[in-house]
Design a protein around this motif. Structure first.
Motif, short mmCIF file in Angstrom:
data_model
loop_
_atom_site.label_atom_id
_atom_site.label_comp_id
_atom_site.label_asym_id
_atom_site.label_seq_id
_atom_site.Cartn_x
_atom_site.Cartn_y
_atom_site.Cartn_z
N PRO A 8 34.46 -40.60 12.87
CA PRO A 8 33.67 -41.67 12.16
C PRO A 8 32.30 -41.14 11.43
CG PRO A 8 33.68 -42.02 14.64
CD PRO A 8 34.45 -40.95 14.23
N THR A 9 31.68 -39.92 11.88
CA THR A 9 30.60 -39.63 11.23
C THR A 9 30.48 -38.96 9.95
OG1 THR A 9 30.56 -37.39 12.57
CG2 THR A 9 29.18 -39.29 13.52
N LEU A 10 31.86 -38.67 9.70
CA LEU A 10 32.12 -38.10 8.29
C LEU A 10 32.73 -39.14 7.26
CD1 LEU A 10 34.03 -34.84 9.52
CD2 LEU A 10 31.65 -35.05 8.89
N GLN A 11 31.77 -39.56 6.23
CA GLN A 11 32.36 -40.60 5.55
C GLN A 11 32.81 -40.13 4.15
OE1 GLN A 11 32.97 -43.99 6.22
NE2 GLN A 11 32.56 -43.08 8.14
N LEU A 12 33.66 -40.62 3.48
CA LEU A 12 34.19 -40.13 2.26
C LEU A 12 32.96 -40.23 1.22
CD1 LEU A 12 36.95 -39.09 0.95
CD2 LEU A 12 37.22 -41.28 0.13
N GLY A 13 33.07 -39.18 0.67
CA GLY A 13 31.68 -39.12 -0.54
C GLY A 13 30.44 -38.57 0.16
N ASN A 14 30.16 -38.23 1.53
CA ASN A 14 29.13 -37.81 1.85
C ASN A 14 28.56 -36.41 1.38
OD1 ASN A 14 30.07 -36.54 4.13
ND2 ASN A 14 29.08 -37.61 5.52
N SER A 15 29.56 -35.74 1.17
CA SER A 15 29.35 -34.52 0.69
C SER A 15 30.29 -34.25 -0.94
CB SER A 15 29.58 -33.34 1.54
OG SER A 15 28.77 -32.37 1.15
N TRP A 16 29.64 -33.73 -1.75
CA TRP A 16 30.38 -33.60 -2.97
C TRP A 16 30.03 -32.60 -3.92
CZ3 TRP A 16 26.52 -34.55 -6.62
CH2 TRP A 16 25.23 -35.22 -6.06
N VAL A 17 30.77 -32.42 -5.25
CA VAL A 17 30.17 -31.56 -6.28
C VAL A 17 30.13 -32.24 -7.42
CG1 VAL A 17 31.62 -29.62 -5.25
CG2 VAL A 17 32.58 -30.99 -6.94
N ASN A 18 29.11 -31.75 -8.37
CA ASN A 18 28.94 -32.41 -9.75
C ASN A 18 30.14 -32.24 -10.65
OD1 ASN A 18 28.99 -29.79 -10.82
ND2 ASN A 18 26.55 -29.76 -10.73
N GLU A 19 29.68 -32.93 -11.62
CA GLU A 19 31.00 -32.83 -12.81
C GLU A 19 31.26 -31.54 -13.36
OE1 GLU A 19 30.53 -35.86 -16.05
OE2 GLU A 19 32.45 -35.50 -16.42
N ASN A 20 30.19 -30.71 -13.60
CA ASN A 20 30.48 -29.50 -13.93
C ASN A 20 31.54 -28.71 -12.93
OD1 ASN A 20 28.99 -29.75 -16.31
ND2 ASN A 20 27.18 -28.67 -15.47
N THR A 21 31.10 -28.48 -12.05
CA THR A 21 32.12 -27.87 -11.17
C THR A 21 33.36 -28.43 -10.83
OG1 THR A 21 30.03 -27.35 -9.63
CG2 THR A 21 32.56 -27.27 -8.49
N PHE A 22 33.58 -29.76 -11.06
CA PHE A 22 34.79 -30.53 -10.72
C PHE A 22 35.62 -30.23 -12.00
CE2 PHE A 22 37.66 -33.86 -11.36
CZ PHE A 22 38.36 -33.94 -10.27
N ARG A 23 35.01 -30.02 -13.12
CA ARG A 23 35.85 -30.31 -14.30
C ARG A 23 36.27 -28.55 -14.44
NH1 ARG A 23 36.93 -35.04 -15.69
NH2 ARG A 23 35.39 -36.18 -15.96
N VAL A 24 35.81 -27.56 -14.03
CA VAL A 24 36.29 -26.22 -13.83
C VAL A 24 37.66 -26.21 -13.10
CG1 VAL A 24 36.05 -23.73 -13.11
CG2 VAL A 24 34.11 -25.11 -14.00
N LEU A 25 37.76 -26.98 -12.01
CA LEU A 25 38.75 -26.97 -10.81
C LEU A 25 39.97 -27.76 -11.94
CD1 LEU A 25 36.94 -27.61 -7.68
CD2 LEU A 25 38.31 -25.77 -8.00
N GLN A 26 39.31 -28.87 -12.39
CA GLN A 26 40.26 -29.85 -12.85
C GLN A 26 41.06 -29.18 -13.98
OE1 GLN A 26 38.72 -33.37 -14.87
NE2 GLN A 26 40.59 -34.43 -14.06
N ASN A 27 40.27 -28.35 -14.96
CA ASN A 27 40.73 -27.78 -16.27
C ASN A 27 41.88 -26.79 -15.85
OD1 ASN A 27 39.50 -29.09 -17.93
ND2 ASN A 27 37.84 -27.55 -18.12
N HIS A 28 41.64 -26.03 -14.52
CA HIS A 28 42.48 -25.08 -14.03
C HIS A 28 43.79 -25.89 -13.61
CE1 HIS A 28 42.59 -20.75 -12.24
NE2 HIS A 28 43.33 -21.27 -11.58
N PHE A 29 43.55 -26.93 -12.79
CA PHE A 29 44.62 -27.86 -12.31
C PHE A 29 45.73 -28.18 -13.43
CE2 PHE A 29 45.73 -32.29 -11.30
CZ PHE A 29 46.90 -31.96 -10.41
N LEU A 30 44.98 -28.89 -14.56
CA LEU A 30 45.76 -29.22 -15.92
C LEU A 30 46.51 -28.11 -16.25
CD1 LEU A 30 43.19 -31.79 -17.23
CD2 LEU A 30 45.02 -32.26 -15.87
N ALA A 31 45.91 -26.97 -16.50
CA ALA A 31 46.74 -25.84 -17.04
C ALA A 31 47.89 -25.62 -16.24
CB ALA A 31 45.61 -24.70 -17.17
N ASN A 32 47.64 -25.34 -14.85
CA ASN A 32 48.78 -25.16 -14.15
C ASN A 32 50.01 -26.00 -14.24
OD1 ASN A 32 48.40 -22.57 -13.05
ND2 ASN A 32 46.90 -23.36 -11.46
N GLN A 33 49.52 -27.55 -14.25
CA GLN A 33 50.63 -28.46 -14.35
C GLN A 33 51.47 -28.33 -15.83
OE1 GLN A 33 48.83 -32.46 -13.76
NE2 GLN A 33 50.28 -32.46 -12.20
#
Ligand code: AMP
Ligand code: ZN
Ligand code: FE
Ligand code: FE
Length: 286
Positions: A256-281
């Motif tokens: 219960p001490t670990l809440q969704l969203g209590n640690s995160w990355v910013n948009e730049n980092t996420f888009r790098v991963l997301q672009n990689h993901f979309l290219a693989n799809q």
């Protein structure tokens, strides 16, 4: 929760492994907590996808593929996050099946040791899930929870501390995969391999070894650690030119001490991963 800027939680667990919320419930909670990006990283299974992907497409949430693989190095458990592979990847699916078999055997070994210690449990008592066994990973938290239910221990933590934690009398590592082969396999599936929660790697030789391996990133931001602790790992990762990922390791009510969203990355980092993901799809489709 803070509104108005992009946050992506890249580490959480659903009922497909040892979390207490279903993949769809996690997506609903992510939206409620104002997250814009998410990856569901169940232990050794990707069965949350594609149901989760289909559900996310009806919302504003950006979902990318993810998994948390278990591995061993120098007799120490190491967790490796993988992102951005195609959820249709046969390489990942086959590796998950191997993990499933490894776990079935390992769990039986633990149950035998518990029976010898006068704490018998059936496989049915351990599997409280309604999901088919092939889609659902059973881990030590399920065994710990069944031990509480049977009255053998009063808390799950006690089950780990006294019996099934690493090195305790009813623990069995079973067979396992090495970190090197796990990274290699993730790369064969065109995924990104990340050292999960480096803060939890207590053995400094193991850590030294990990930092020489061909990872793509390190989990620098992690729910249970403070700013200074995160800064140390961010610095190490940046020096290596690695991606710095982050997430809460949300498991629902069992942690219960670990809440969704209590640690995160910013948009730049996420888009790098997301672009990689979309290219693989795209590659899988073509
Ligand atoms: P498994 O992958 O089945 O070996 O289970 C590993 C999971 O058990 C980890 O992801 C933790 O959530 C939990 N776990 C492992 N060791 C401990 C411990 N000493 N105390 C509490 N939870 C633990
Ligand atoms: Zn877990
Ligand atoms: Fe982990
Ligand atoms: Fe985790």
């Amino acid at each position: 929760m803070i509104e108005g800027f992009f946050r992506a939680d890249l580490h959480c667990h659903s009922t497909c492994s040892d979390g207490t919320l279903s993949p769809v419930e996690i997506i609903e909670l992510a939206l409620k907590n104002n997250l814009q990006g998410l990856s569901i990283t169940d232990h050794d299974t990707i069965s949350a996808y594609p149901v989760a992907l289909a559900a996310s497409l009806k919302t504003s949430l950006n979902l990318i593929s993810g998994i948390e693989f278990s591995a061993m190095h120098r007799n120490t458990s190491v967790h490796i996050l993988a992102y951005s592979f195609s959820p249709e990847s046969q390489i990942i699916k086959d590796f998950c099946s191997k993990h499933q078999n490894r776990r079935i055997q390992r769990n039986r070994e633990i149950l035998s040791l518990l029976a010898l210690s006068k704490m018998p449990l059936t496989e049915k008592e351990v599997d409280c899930s309604e999901l088919p066994p092939t889609e659902h990973i059973i881990g030590r938290p399920h065994i710990a929870s069944a031990m509480v239910k049977k009255g053998y221990v009063s808390t799950m933590q006690e089950a780990f501390n006294l019996y099934i934690g690493e090195g305790k009398p009813c623990y069995s590592a079973g067979s396992y995969f090495s970190v090197e082969e796990t990274i290699d396999l993730i790369h064969q599936a065109r995924g990104l391999a990340i050292i999960a929660h480096p803060h939890l790697v207590e053995n400094s030789r193991v850590l030294q070894d990990l930092l020489t391996m061909p990872f793509d990133g390190i989990e620098g931001y992690y729910g249970r650690f403070n700013k200074e602790q995160c800064a140390r790992w961010v610095k190490i990762g940046e020096k290596k030119g690695w991606l710095i990922t982050g997430g809460s390791d949300f498991h629902g009510t069992i942690k219960p001490t670990l809440q969704l969203g209590n640690s995160w990355v910013n948009e730049n980092t996420f888009r790098v991963l997301q672009n990689h993901f979309l290219a693989n799809q795209e590659k899988i489709k073509s």
